[in-house]
Design a protein around this motif. Structure first.
Motif, short mmCIF file in Angstrom:
data_model
loop_
_atom_site.label_atom_id
_atom_site.label_comp_id
_atom_site.label_asym_id
_atom_site.label_seq_id
_atom_site.Cartn_x
_atom_site.Cartn_y
_atom_site.Cartn_z
N GLU A 407 4.89 63.39 54.33
CA GLU A 407 3.51 63.17 54.76
C GLU A 407 3.08 61.73 54.59
N GLN A 408 3.99 60.86 54.16
CA GLN A 408 3.63 59.47 53.98
C GLN A 408 3.63 58.71 55.31
N LEU A 409 4.21 59.32 56.33
CA LEU A 409 4.29 58.68 57.64
C LEU A 409 3.01 58.94 58.43
N ASP A 410 2.80 58.12 59.45
CA ASP A 410 1.64 58.33 60.32
C ASP A 410 1.69 59.71 60.95
N THR A 411 2.87 60.10 61.37
CA THR A 411 3.08 61.46 61.87
C THR A 411 4.02 62.17 60.90
N VAL A 471 23.70 66.03 66.65
CA VAL A 471 22.47 65.91 65.87
C VAL A 471 21.36 65.40 66.79
N VAL A 472 20.31 66.18 66.93
CA VAL A 472 19.19 65.81 67.80
C VAL A 472 18.37 64.72 67.11
N LEU A 473 18.28 63.56 67.77
CA LEU A 473 17.62 62.41 67.15
C LEU A 473 16.11 62.54 67.13
N GLY A 474 15.55 63.37 68.00
CA GLY A 474 14.10 63.48 68.07
C GLY A 474 13.47 63.90 66.76
N GLN A 475 14.20 64.64 65.94
CA GLN A 475 13.62 65.09 64.67
C GLN A 475 13.40 63.95 63.69
N PHE A 476 14.05 62.81 63.94
CA PHE A 476 13.86 61.65 63.07
C PHE A 476 12.89 60.63 63.67
N GLU A 477 12.22 61.00 64.74
CA GLU A 477 11.32 60.07 65.42
C GLU A 477 10.26 59.46 64.50
N PRO A 478 9.60 60.23 63.64
CA PRO A 478 8.58 59.60 62.78
C PRO A 478 9.13 58.47 61.93
N TYR A 479 10.40 58.56 61.51
CA TYR A 479 10.97 57.47 60.72
C TYR A 479 11.20 56.24 61.60
N VAL A 480 11.62 56.47 62.84
CA VAL A 480 11.80 55.35 63.77
C VAL A 480 10.45 54.67 64.02
N GLN A 481 9.39 55.48 64.06
CA GLN A 481 8.07 54.93 64.34
C GLN A 481 7.45 54.22 63.15
N LEU A 486 8.50 53.54 69.44
CA LEU A 486 9.40 54.29 70.30
C LEU A 486 9.18 55.80 70.18
N VAL A 487 9.37 56.46 71.28
CA VAL A 487 9.38 57.92 71.33
C VAL A 487 10.79 58.35 71.74
N ILE A 488 11.39 59.23 70.94
CA ILE A 488 12.74 59.72 71.24
C ILE A 488 12.60 61.03 72.00
N ARG A 489 12.75 60.95 73.31
CA ARG A 489 12.60 62.15 74.13
C ARG A 489 13.88 62.98 74.14
N LEU A 518 26.80 58.60 70.91
CA LEU A 518 25.38 58.88 71.09
C LEU A 518 25.17 59.12 72.57
N LYS A 519 24.78 60.34 72.91
CA LYS A 519 24.70 60.66 74.32
C LYS A 519 23.32 61.20 74.68
N ALA A 520 23.06 61.14 75.99
CA ALA A 520 21.80 61.64 76.57
C ALA A 520 20.59 61.00 75.91
N LEU A 521 20.68 59.71 75.61
CA LEU A 521 19.56 59.03 74.97
C LEU A 521 18.45 58.77 75.99
N ASP A 522 17.23 59.06 75.56
CA ASP A 522 16.05 58.81 76.40
C ASP A 522 14.94 58.33 75.49
N LEU A 523 14.64 57.03 75.57
CA LEU A 523 13.61 56.43 74.74
C LEU A 523 12.43 56.01 75.60
N GLY A 524 11.25 56.18 75.04
CA GLY A 524 10.04 55.72 75.70
C GLY A 524 9.10 55.10 74.68
#
Length: 990
Positions: A407-411, A471-481, A486-489, A518-524
C-alpha cells in the motif's frame, strides 16, 4: 504352706461367698480380659472416637490453618482393617467460594508391612474430587495464599545446619494402588490481563505398586486421563520407579483448543490466535542417577485449522494452516540432541501487507514488544547452547498460498503465489552442510515459478536451477510506475537458468547462466489509450551474468516485430518524454556508467542483436494538418556491442519509410560510453515530399505538391562529441498552395528554391553539423532542419550569394554578380564586366525557373557631368583629333562669348600655368550652368538596360521569358573610379 492353702481353698464350697469372690478376682487377673478390654477400647476409639474427633476437628483445623469453612458428611474408620473413609467433604474459602470437595476419600493402610519399616498404603481412592486452583495476579496460588495468611512466618534464631542425610535414609513408602476417578479441576488464571477459567473434567488417575525404595525388577504402573473443556483430552500411562528413579511411558494431549493456547501466550505473542487445535504425543523415558536423563521417542505434533490474526487489525486471519504434522520427534537430554523426521505443512496461507508508512503488518506488533538492546544482549548471554545437536530430516509444504499487498505505492499492488509446494532436505546445527530444496509455485495473475538445488546457511551459498515461465508482467505494473508513467497492457516473461551465489567473501559473488524471453509486450502511458512500445518476442540466449565484479554477456538478442509509436501532442511534448516520472531521477550513477572516471560499474557485451520486422511510427499533432509517417520492415543486425575498449562492432539495418522510401543504416561501433569513435551512415531515399507538407506549410509557408527526398547522413561520434555530414537532396520539389503561418519565414521562398535547384530540378544541400550530445539544446535533426531553413532564407535574401560556384569560376565573388558597371555617360560596360554576364547567363541556363530583372540606371552626378561635356563638345566642335592647345582655344572662345573677355582674364589670373588644369577649369565653368534635355537621363538608363538584355539574348541565348526589363533607376551610385553601377535582381518564375 502352698499346698495347704490350695487344699484349704479347694475345700471352699462352690456356692459360698468366698467362692464367688475368688471367681471375680480371677477374671481381672486374666490376660485375655485385658486383651479383650484393649480390643474393645481400640474398637470404640477407632469406630466411634476417631471419627467423632475427626468430624469435629477437621473443620476447625481447616479454619485455623487455611481459613476455610469445611463440612464433612461422614468419616468412618475401621481400626482393624486399617481403613479410613471420608464422604461428602466440602470446603469454602474466605470468599465463600468452593475450593475443595469430594464424594469419597478412602485409605487402606497396609498394617503388616509396618513391622518391616515400610509405610504402606494398599489402596487410596478419591471419588469425584472437585478442586479449584487459582493462579493469582502475583503468580501465587490460592492454596499457598490461604496458608500463608493463617500461618505467618516466625523468625527463629539461627539453628545449626542440619547434617545431610545419607542417600536412601528417607522413609520407605509403598503405594499399592492410588485411584482418582470422576474428578474435576477448576483452574482460574488471574495473572493475565483477561482472566480465564479452565475445567479439567473428568479427571481420572491411577497408579499401582509404587515404592520409594529399591525393588529389583518391580516398577509401578500409572495412568492419567482427563478432559479440558469440550475437546481437549489427555492421557498419560507408563511405569515408574522412585528408587532408582526411572519412568517410561506414553503421553498424549489431544485437541488443545486455540482458546486455551491463546490465553497462556497472549502476554508474549503480539498476534491473535483465532482458531486451531494442537495434538502432541510421545514415548518417553526418564532416568535418575548421576544426572537426569530424559529421552523421548517417536513423538508427533499435529496442528489443525490454525488461524492467526494481527492484533489491532479487524481480526481477519492473516495466516492460516490447514494442517501441520511433525513426526519422528526424538530428544535426548543427556546427549544434547533433538531430532525431527519430517515436518509436513498443508494449506498454509499467509497474507503480508506493507502499509502506506512502509511498515510490514507482521512487524508492526513486534515494535512494542521488541526488547531494548541491553535486554537483548543480556538475554542472549543467558543460554549456553554449545554442543547441542539438532536435525530436521525433511520439511514439506504443499497446497499453500502467499499473498502480498503493498500500500506504499500510488496504486496498491496485490500479488499472490498459490499452489506452493516446497520440500527442504535435512537441516541441522551443521550449517555448513548443503541443504537440498525444491520449490514450485504459481502466480495467481499468471505464470509459474520453479527452483531446485541446494544451499548452505553459514557461509551462505546457493546453487539452484531456476525457471520462471509465462510470468504476466502486468501484475508488477505498480512497481514500474514508481519511476515511470508506463502501463503494462500485456507481456509475459520466461527465464530459465542456473543461479549460483557464494557469500564466503564480501562482496558476495555469484553467476547466472541461462536464457530469457519476453513476449507479447504491450506498453502504454497512463491516461493514454494509444500504444507506445511493444514486440512479439525478445529472446536472449545465452545469458551469462557475474555478480561481482558485475559483468553481463549475452550471445544473441533477437527482437521480433517491435513496434514503437512516438507522438508529439498539441502542447509540443512527445509521449516518450512522459515515460519517466518528473522528479524520480536519481543522482546515483546508472549501472554500467564509469565510476570516478575509471572502469564502468558493470561490463556488458552483446555478441549480436538481431532485428526482425521492426516498425517505428511518428505522429505530430502539434502541427496542422497532423503529420504521420512510419518506418517499417526494419531488419538487420548489430554486432559487437560492449562498453569495454577496444571494441569494434558493426551495424547493418535496412527498412522502408512510407510506401516507397528506403532506409539503409550501417557503420562501425566503438566501445559505448568511452572515447572510441563510432562512424554511422544513414541513407534515406525515395521519400515522398508531400508527406512533409505540414512542416513546409508551417516553416516555409507553402504546401508541397510533389517531389522526393533523399538523405545521405554520415555521423562520427567520439565520446560525447558528434560531427555530422548531412547531404539533403530534394528531387523535383514543387510547392503547392501558400499557407498562412506565423512561423513561416519572411522571404521569397520560391526564389530561394529556384536558386538551389539545378537544371535537372534537383536541390542538393550539404549541411555539416557539429556539437555536444550532452547539450540538451542540441539535436541533430533540429539543427539540420534549422540550417536548411536558414539556407533557404539566405538564398532568398542574397540570391547572388547562391551562385558562388559560378562566380568563382569567373574569378569573382558571389556578390559581384549582382552588379555591372558602365562608363559614365556611356552605354558601354566597363572593361571586364562582360565576365559577370557570362556567369549570370550560365546560372540562368542551369536554373530555368530563375528570372533576371534588368533595371537600367544612371547617376545624375557622374553621368550628368559627362553628358554636359558631350553637349559642350558638340556645340564647339571638340573631338578627339584636336590637340590640347586647340581644345583650349575653342573653350576660351566659348567662355569669352558667354561671359566676356574681362571675365576670361579674371578667371585666367586665378588659375595656374598648367594647361591641363586650365582646360578642366574651362570645361567645368562652361558646363556648370548647362541644362540637359529632360529625357537625357532616362534615355541613357533605358539604353543601358536594353543593351544588357540584348546582349544576354543574342550573345548568351538566354530565353526571353527569363529576362525582364524594369523601370529605369535615375539615382544610381558609382564607384571610386567614377563608374556607374547597374544592379540585377533575381526572381523565381511564378
Amino acid at each position: 504352706m502352698a499346698k495347704q492353702g490350695e487344699e484349704s481353698q479347694g475345700d471352699v464350697q462352690p456356692g459360698s461367698a468366698k467362692a464367688k469372690q475368688d471367681t471375680v478376682k480371677a477374671v481381672y487377673k486374666r490376660g485375655w480380659f485385658w486383651a479383650a478390654l484393649v480390643v474393645v477400647l481400640y474398637a470404640l476409639a477407632g469406630f466411634a472416637g476417631l471419627p467423632w474427633w475427626l468430624e469435629r476437628n477437621l473443620p476447625t483445623q481447616a479454619q485455623q490453618y487455611m481459613g476455610w469453612q469445611t463440612t464433612v458428611e461422614n468419616i468412618s474408620v475401621n481400626p482393624f482393617a486399617m481403613t479410613v473413609e471420608v464422604t461428602g467433604l466440602a470446603a469454602q474459602d474466605a470468599n465463600a467460594e468452593p475450593v475443595l470437595a469430594f464424594d469419597r476419600f478412602y485409605v487402606d493402610l497396609g498394617f503388616w508391612q509396618l513391622v518391616t519399616g515400610v509405610v504402606a498404603f494398599d489402596t487410596i481412592e478419591l471419588v469425584e474430587p472437585n478442586i479449584r486452583l487459582d493462579l493469582l495476579e502475583d503468580y501465587n496460588v490460592n492454596f499457598a495464599r490461604d496458608w500463608q495468611a493463617h500461618n505467618p512466618v516466625v523468625d527463629e534464631p539461627d539453628a545449626a545446619p542440619a547434617e545431610p542425610e545419607e542417600a536412601g535414609s528417607g522413609p520407605k513408602i509403598y503405594l499399592g494402588k492410588l485411584q482418582i476417578s470422576g474428578g474435576e479441576l477448576m483452574f482460574r488464571d488471574f495473572s493475565m490481563a483477561q482472566p480465564e477459567s479452565f475445567s479439567i473434567s473428568p479427571l481420572d488417575f491411577g497408579i499401582s505398586d509404587l515404592a520409594t525404595y529399591s525393588r529389583d525388577g518391580s516398577n509401578s504402573n500409572y495412568s492419567l486421563e482427563g478432559a479440558l473443556g469440550e475437546k481437549t483430552t489427555f492421557s498419560w500411562a507408563g511405569s515408574l520407579s522412585v528408587s532408582p528413579l526411572h519412568s517410561s511411558g506414553h503421553l498424549r494431549i489431544a485437541d488443545i483448543d486455540s482458546a486455551i493456547i491463546a490465553h497462556f501466550i497472549q502476554e508474549v505473542m503480539p498476534y491473535s490466535l483465532q482458531s486451531g487445535s494442537v495434538t502432541l504425543e510421545s514415548d518417553y523415558e526418564l532416568l535418575g542417577g548421576d544426572g537426569i536423563s530424559l529421552i523421548t521417542r517417536d513423538g508427533t505434533l499435529g496442528i489443525r485449522a490454525l488461524a492467526l490474526a494481527i492484533a489491532g487489525d479487524d481480526d481477519t486471519p492473516q495466516l492460516s494452516i490447514n494442517r501441520v504434522d511433525v513426526s519422528g520427534i526424538n530428544f535426548s537430554l543427556r546427549e544434547h540432541y533433538a531430532g525431527i523426521a519430517k515436518v509436513a505443512v498443508d494449506g498454509l496461507q499467509v497474507s503480508a501487507v506493507k502499509g502506506a508508512d512502509g511498515e510490514l503488518n507482521w512487524l508492526r506488533p513486534l515494535a512494542a514488544a521488541t526488547p531494548s538492546a541491553a535486554e537483548a544482549d543480556g538475554e542472549a548471554g543467558t543460554g549456553d547452547g554449545a554442543g547441542f545437536r539438532w536435525s530436521v530430516d525433511e520439511i514439506a509444504v504443499s497446497g499453500s498460498q502467499v499473498q502480498w499487498r503493498d500500500e506504499q505505492l500510488d496504486t496498491p499492488v496485490d500479488l499472490a503465489l498459490q499452489g506452493i509446494d516446497l520440500s527442504i532436505g535435512k537441516l541441522s546445527q551443521q550449517f555448513e552442510e548443503p541443504v537440498p530444496y525444491e520449490l514450485a509455485a504459481n502466480l495467481v495473475a499468471g505464470g509459474n515459478l520453479r527452483a531446485r538445488g541446494q544451499a548452505t546457511l553459514v557461509p551462505f551459498t546457493l546453487e539452484t536451477a531456476l525457471s520462471a515461465n509465462e510470468v504476466v508482467l502486468g501484475q508488477f505494473e505498480p512497481y514500474v510506475q514508481m519511476a515511470t508513467n508506463l502501463v503494462i497492457r500485456d507481456g509475459r516473461l520466461t527465464v530459465d537458468g542456473e543461479l549460483d551465489l557464494d557469500g564466503q567473501k564480501d562482496p558476495m559473488t555469484g553467476t547466472f547462466s541461462g536464457t530469457g524471453e519476453l513476449k507479447a509486450l504491450d506498453l502504454g502511458l497512463k491516461d493514454d489509450d494509444e500504444p507506445l512500445l511493444g514486440w512479439q518476442t525478445l529472446q536472449l540466449a545465452p545469458i551469462e551474468y557475474n555478480l561481482s565484479p558485475a559483468r553481463l554477456e549475452i550471445g544473441t538478442v533477437t527482437l521480433s516485430a517491435p513496434r514503437v509509436q512516438v507522438t508529439k501532442n498539441e502542447d509540443g511534448d512527445e509521449n516518450v518524454s512522459r515515460i519517466a516520472r518528473v522528479g524520480e531521477a536519481s543522482a546515483a550513477p546508472e549501472e554500467g556508467e564509469a565510476e570516478d572516471g575509471g572502469e564502468p560499474g558493470m561490463i556488458f557485451r552483446i555478441g549480436e542483436f538481431v532485428l526482425q520486422d521492426g516498425a517505428v511510427s511518428y505522429t505530430d499533432r502539434n502541427i496542422t494538418p497532423t503529420f504521420a509517417t512510419r518506418v517499417h520492415e526494419l531488419n538487420g543486425t548489430v554486432t559487437g556491442l560492449s562498453n569495454i575498449a577496444p571494441q569494434q562492432g558493426s551495424v547493418a539495418i535496412k527498412g522502408r519509410i512510407g510506401e516507397l522510401g528506403r532506409v539503409d543504416f550501417g557503420g562501425s561501433l566503438g566501445a559505448l560510453g568511452g572515447e572510441d569513435t563510432t562512424e554511422l551512415k544513414l541513407d534515406l531515399s525515395q521519400l515522398s515530399l508531400p508527406t512533409l507538407s505540414p512542416y513546409f506549410g508551417r516553416y516555409v509557408g507553402y504546401n508541397v505538391d510533389s517531389g522526393k527526398l533523399n538523405l545521405d547522413l554520415t555521423y562520427q561520434i567520439t565520446g560525447e562529441h558528434i560531427k555530422a555530414e548531412n547531404l539533403v537532396i530534394l528531387d523535383q520539389l514543387e510547392l503547392g498552395q501558400e499557407v498562412d503561418s506565423e512561423d513561416a519565414v519572411n522571404a521569397p521562398v520560391e526564389l530561394g528554391l529556384a536558386l538551389l535547384r539545378d537544371r535537372d530540378g534537383v536541390i542538393e544541400v550539404d549541411l555539416p553539423v557539429e556539437g555536444d550530445l550532452n547539450d540538451p539544446e542540441f539535436r541533430v535533426g533540429r539543427v539540420v532542419a534549422r540550417a536548411f531553413v536558414n539556407l533557404l532564407v539566405k538564398a532568398a535574401a542574397s540570391p547572388f550569394s547562391m551562385l558562388g560556384s559560378m562566380a568563382e569560376l569567373a574569378g569573382l565573388s558571389a556578390e559581384e554578380l549582382g552588379t555591372v558597371y558602365f562608363e559614365a555617360g556611356s552605354e558601354d560596360l566597363v572593361a571586364g564586366e562582360e565576365e559577370k554576364l557570362s556567369a549570370l547567363a550560365q546560372a540562368l541556363q542551369e536554373r530555368s525557373e530563375l528570372v533576371l530583372n534588368i533595371r537600367g540606371a544612371v547617376s545624375q552626378e557622374l553621368d550628368g557631368l559627362v553628358l554636359k561635356q558631350q553637349v559642350l563638345a558638340r556645340r564647339i566642335g571638340l573631338n578627339g583629333e584636336l590637340v590640347t592647345s586647340e581644345r583650349i582655344d575653342r573653350l576660351e572662345g566659348e567662355y569669352r562669348r558667354v561671359n566676356g573677355s574681362d571675365a576670361l582674364e579674371v578667371m585666367r589670373s586665378e588659375q595656374g600655368d598648367n594647361p591641363q588644369d586650365w582646360e578642366i577649369a574651362l570645361v567645368k565653368a562652361l558646363t556648370q550652368d548647362l541644362n540637359l534635355p529632360p529625357e537625357a537621363f532616362g534615355n541613357l538608363a533605358l539604353a543601358r538596360g536594353q543593351g544588357l538584355q540584348r546582349q544576354l539574348l543574342q550573345q548568351y541565348e538566354i530565353p526571353p521569358d527569363q529576362l525582364f526589363l524594369r523601370d529605369p533607376q535615375l539615382n544610381a551610385s558609382g564607384n571610386e573610379d567614377g563608374e556607374v553601377a547597374v544592379q540585377f535582381t533575381l526572381d523565381a518564375r511564378s
